[in-house]
Design an enzyme around this catalytic site. Structure first.
Site, PDB file in Angstrom:
ATOM      1  N   CYS A 192      -7.503  -9.976   8.026  1.00 49.18           N
ATOM      2  CA  CYS A 192      -7.322  -9.874   6.521  1.00 49.18           C
ATOM      3  C   CYS A 192      -8.534  -9.248   5.931  1.00 49.18           C
ATOM      4  O   CYS A 192      -8.593  -8.184   6.015  1.00 49.18           O
ATOM      5  CB  CYS A 192      -6.890 -11.374   5.988  1.00 49.18           C
ATOM      6  SG  CYS A 192      -6.280 -11.316   4.522  1.00 49.18           S
ATOM      7  N   HIS A 228      -2.825 -13.476   9.095  1.00 47.91           N
ATOM      8  CA  HIS A 228      -3.726 -14.390   9.851  1.00 47.91           C
ATOM      9  C   HIS A 228      -3.385 -14.990  11.341  1.00 47.91           C
ATOM     10  O   HIS A 228      -2.301 -15.913  11.196  1.00 47.91           O
ATOM     11  CB  HIS A 228      -3.754 -15.620   8.614  1.00 47.91           C
ATOM     12  CG  HIS A 228      -4.545 -15.102   7.573  1.00 47.91           C
ATOM     13  ND1 HIS A 228      -6.019 -15.515   7.327  1.00 47.91           N
ATOM     14  CD2 HIS A 228      -4.174 -14.780   6.479  1.00 47.91           C
ATOM     15  CE1 HIS A 228      -6.344 -14.971   6.322  1.00 47.91           C
ATOM     16  NE2 HIS A 228      -5.524 -14.515   5.661  1.00 47.91           N
ATOM     17  N   GLU A 280      -4.727 -17.154  12.973  1.00 47.99           N
ATOM     18  CA  GLU A 280      -4.883 -18.577  13.251  1.00 47.99           C
ATOM     19  C   GLU A 280      -4.011 -19.562  12.585  1.00 47.99           C
ATOM     20  O   GLU A 280      -4.179 -20.752  12.885  1.00 47.99           O
ATOM     21  CB  GLU A 280      -6.549 -18.790  12.633  1.00 47.99           C
ATOM     22  CG  GLU A 280      -6.713 -18.681  11.178  1.00 47.99           C
ATOM     23  CD  GLU A 280      -6.650 -17.107  10.433  1.00 47.99           C
ATOM     24  OE1 GLU A 280      -6.217 -16.242  11.063  1.00 47.99           O
ATOM     25  OE2 GLU A 280      -7.151 -16.874   9.378  1.00 47.99           O
ATOM     26  N   SER A 324     -19.363 -47.244  13.689  1.00 42.92           N
ATOM     27  CA  SER A 324     -18.431 -47.834  12.397  1.00 42.92           C
ATOM     28  C   SER A 324     -17.209 -48.185  13.020  1.00 42.92           C
ATOM     29  O   SER A 324     -16.351 -48.632  11.884  1.00 42.92           O
ATOM     30  CB  SER A 324     -18.299 -46.367  11.535  1.00 42.92           C
ATOM     31  OG  SER A 324     -17.449 -45.515  12.256  1.00 42.92           O
ATOM     32  N   GLY A 325     -16.770 -47.961  14.154  1.00 42.52           N
ATOM     33  CA  GLY A 325     -15.452 -48.346  14.381  1.00 42.52           C
ATOM     34  C   GLY A 325     -14.746 -46.884  14.737  1.00 42.52           C
ATOM     35  O   GLY A 325     -13.459 -46.879  15.047  1.00 42.52           O
ATOM     36  N   GLY A 326     -15.238 -46.114  13.848  1.00 40.46           N
ATOM     37  CA  GLY A 326     -14.373 -44.590  13.959  1.00 40.46           C
ATOM     38  C   GLY A 326     -14.540 -44.046  15.190  1.00 40.46           C
ATOM     39  O   GLY A 326     -15.497 -44.119  16.091  1.00 40.46           O
ATOM     40  N   VAL A 327     -13.907 -42.897  15.254  1.00 41.57           N
ATOM     41  CA  VAL A 327     -13.958 -41.901  16.522  1.00 41.57           C
ATOM     42  C   VAL A 327     -15.176 -41.363  17.012  1.00 41.57           C
ATOM     43  O   VAL A 327     -15.600 -41.473  18.019  1.00 41.57           O
ATOM     44  CB  VAL A 327     -12.446 -41.180  16.659  1.00 41.57           C
ATOM     45  CG1 VAL A 327     -12.661 -40.032  15.791  1.00 41.57           C
ATOM     46  CG2 VAL A 327     -12.554 -40.584  18.060  1.00 41.57           C
ATOM     47  N   ASP A 328     -15.752 -41.017  15.992  1.00 37.02           N
ATOM     48  CA  ASP A 328     -16.848 -39.931  16.034  1.00 37.02           C
ATOM     49  C   ASP A 328     -18.085 -40.744  16.623  1.00 37.02           C
ATOM     50  O   ASP A 328     -18.792 -40.388  17.692  1.00 37.02           O
ATOM     51  CB  ASP A 328     -17.460 -39.257  14.892  1.00 37.02           C
ATOM     52  CG  ASP A 328     -16.596 -38.461  14.287  1.00 37.02           C
ATOM     53  OD1 ASP A 328     -15.434 -38.013  15.061  1.00 37.02           O
ATOM     54  OD2 ASP A 328     -16.415 -38.057  12.877  1.00 37.02           O
ATOM     55  N   SER A 329     -18.324 -42.028  16.062  1.00 41.09           N
ATOM     56  CA  SER A 329     -19.549 -42.809  16.241  1.00 41.09           C
ATOM     57  C   SER A 329     -19.131 -43.611  17.824  1.00 41.09           C
ATOM     58  O   SER A 329     -20.151 -43.695  18.690  1.00 41.09           O
ATOM     59  CB  SER A 329     -20.012 -43.943  15.432  1.00 41.09           C
ATOM     60  OG  SER A 329     -18.794 -44.741  15.197  1.00 41.09           O
ATOM     61  N   SER A 330     -17.932 -43.915  17.978  1.00 43.58           N
ATOM     62  CA  SER A 330     -17.587 -44.522  19.178  1.00 43.58           C
ATOM     63  C   SER A 330     -17.715 -43.352  20.484  1.00 43.58           C
ATOM     64  O   SER A 330     -18.044 -43.851  21.589  1.00 43.58           O
ATOM     65  CB  SER A 330     -16.041 -44.934  19.261  1.00 43.58           C
ATOM     66  OG  SER A 330     -15.985 -45.762  18.216  1.00 43.58           O
TER      67      SER A 330
END
Ligand code: XMP
Length: 504
Positions: A78, A165, A167, A218-224
């Site tokens: 683009c 585009h 993507e 935190s229970g979330g996916v990133d920290s786990s």
């Protein structure tokens, strides 16, 4: 590790280019348009992104590309394609019939960029400008009905441009075209979750040696996923802390601790409910609540960490979108929610961030490869300040109880009806509103709650989830019948922008 560099000219879809290349198992980095890493020998190709500007705007970004042209395979998308033409002496003008949205692409010359692209393939346009004066050496390779120069190559150098585009999802041949470009770069395509895990474990061992590391879960996916990776790399030298701030979902603390135990993690669960309720008593203003919860977390974490000895490192689940130096051209800065921001400084610890190169969908792929359970990997995002920002006004243990019960009915319902995975995020908001109702022969005067469920790809924009009426009817009924203190349920039908996902 070989990489493609994406020069960011400020398009809203720049990150999407990165994600598509990563899905094609190729590592890439997004850098501002004028920060090409000249000394990096691992670069195998360059993509120029779109932009909200026209090349004819005075404030448009116009970097000198002479150091990269001819040296690497380049794909302009683009604005990127228009700028390549413009800076080579071509002409770019506002199109007579602006082509926005869907268009049908037809190749007119055989070219490796368009291998396997059939005539009349759907592509997505989103720019008012078109290339009207095609410079010498530019050869048009594809057109659409309204845009004669929809794709080109430059003779004598490995450079291509596409006006549409590739993507975005609606360009059905987008992945094919990006894959063709990677072939032209000679990409090995070996950026896979398994390779990432092997490489990261090796690097973590080198970096951390015998040092001790602490991590806030935190229970979330990133920290786990960060915790599981570190656990694989350094085992017992990792200690995780999971704080119950009294603002988690119903039974979340117990459930998450159980999940972590299954994963073999060394986790300290800290019950700090009373502390947070005390600090929050009587506070109504949203930002103050956020600050109190953030600071409380840091204090508790610091206190618990001090009981452990010789900790050198703090691990965080930072991911790639958090660290991309984004061009805030449109004034729309990404709202960043660094809940543990301030911890490293306070604790004098060095930072280790094993996921800092990954997009969210890659974190999930890595989690899967590590053998983590789907319900942990697919868990909806949940704000760090938790139910604290979903109780409008001041927080009391009784309000938390009401909200937890209503939220539990909503979330369990989404799972039971098979809707949970179609939704980006969902939750209930306790409104500071009482209204009249009638239950049996009695008039009631109780709380109203709002159900919020959105679809999204990255939380930057979101639409309200079009949940089935039958489902909403059932959930509303169940909440009013079972949750003491609620007599009215409403559904939030606002999109972001102009609203936000959370109400505070
Ligand atoms: P908004 O409300 O800005 O939310 O549309 C976008 C995403 O961020 C989450 N969110 C937070 N996450 N701390 C967090 O960790 C916060 O203070 C916070 N506020 C909003 C929200 O749940 C959504 O996923």
């Amino acid at each position: 590790m070989e990489k493609v560099i994406i020069l960011d000219f400020g398009s809203q879809t720049t990150q999407l280019i990165g994600r598509r290349l990563r899905e094609l198992n190729t590592y890439c980095e997004i850098v501002p348009y004028n920060k090409f890493p000249a000394d990096d020998a691992s670069v195998i190709g360059v993509i120029l992104s779109g932009s909200p500007f026209s090349v004819n705007d005075a404030e448009a970004f116009k970097p000198d590309l002479s150091a990269i042209r001819g040296r690497y395979p380049i794909l302009g998308i683009c604005y990127g394609a228009q700028y390549l033409a413009y800076s080579s002496g071509g002409k770019v003008e506002k199109g007579d019939s602006r082509e926005y949205g869907r268009a049908m692409l037809t190749p007119i010359l055989a070219d490796p960029l368009l291998t396997n692209v059939q005539p009349d393939s759907q592509v997505w346009m989103s720019h008012g400008d078109t290339i009207t004066g095609v410079p010498d050496k530019f050869q048009i390779i594809a057109q659409t009905q309204d845009v004669p120069c929809a794709a080109y190559r430059i003779i004598g150098e490995p450079t291509w441009g596409v006006q549409f585009h590739p993507e975005v999802f609606h360009t059905t041949v987008g992945t094919t075209i990006l894959d063709n470009f990677l072939q032209l770069c000679g990409a090995k395509k070996d950026w896979t979750p398994a390779n990432f895990i092997e490489l990261t474990i090796h690097e973590l061992r080198e970096k951390l040696g015998d040092d001790k590391v602490i991590l806030a879960l935190s229970g979330g996916v990133d920290s786990s996923v960060s915790a599981v990776l570190l656990n694989k790399a350094i085992g017992k030298n990792l200690t995780c802390i999971f704080v119950d701030n009294g603002l988690l979902r119903k039974n979340e603390f117990e459930k998450v601790l159980e999940d972590y135990a299954h994963l073999g993690l060394n986790v300290l669960g800290i019950d700090a409910k009373e502390y947070f309720y005390r600090e929050l008593a009587g506070v109504k203003e949203p930002e103050r609540k956020r600050k109190i919860i953030g600071k409380g977390f840091i204090d508790i974490f610091d206190r618990e960490a001090a009981k452990l000895h010789d900790i050198r490192w703090l691990a965080q689940g930072t991911i790639y979108p958090d660290i991309i130096e984004s061009l805030s051209i449109t004034g729309m800065t990404i709202k960043s929610h660094h809940n543990v921001g301030g911890l490293p400084e306070k604790m004098h610890l060095k930072l280790v961030e094993p996921l800092r190169l990954l997009f969210k969908d890659e974190v999930r792929r890595v989690g899967r490869e590590l053998g983590m359970k789907e319900h942990l990997i697919k868990r909806h995002p949940f704000p760090g300040p938790g139910l604290g920002v979903r109780i409008l006004g001041d927080v009391t243990p009784e309000k938390v109880r009401i909200l937890q019960d209503a939220d539990d009915i909503f979330i369990s319902g989404l799972r039971e009806w098979g809707l949970y995975d179609d939704v980006w995020q969902a939750g209930v908001i306790l409104l500071p509103v009482q209204s009249v109702g009638v239950m049996g022969d009695e008039r009631t005067y109780e709380n109203a709650v709002a159900l919020r469920a959105v679809t999204s790809a990255d939380a930057m924009t979101a639409d309200w989830a079009h949940l089935p009426y039958d489902f909403l009817a059932k959930i509303s009924n169940e909440i009013i019948n079972k949750v003491r203190g609620v007599n009215r349920v409403v559904y939030d039908v606002s999109s972001k922008p102009p609203s936000t996902i959370e109400w505070e």
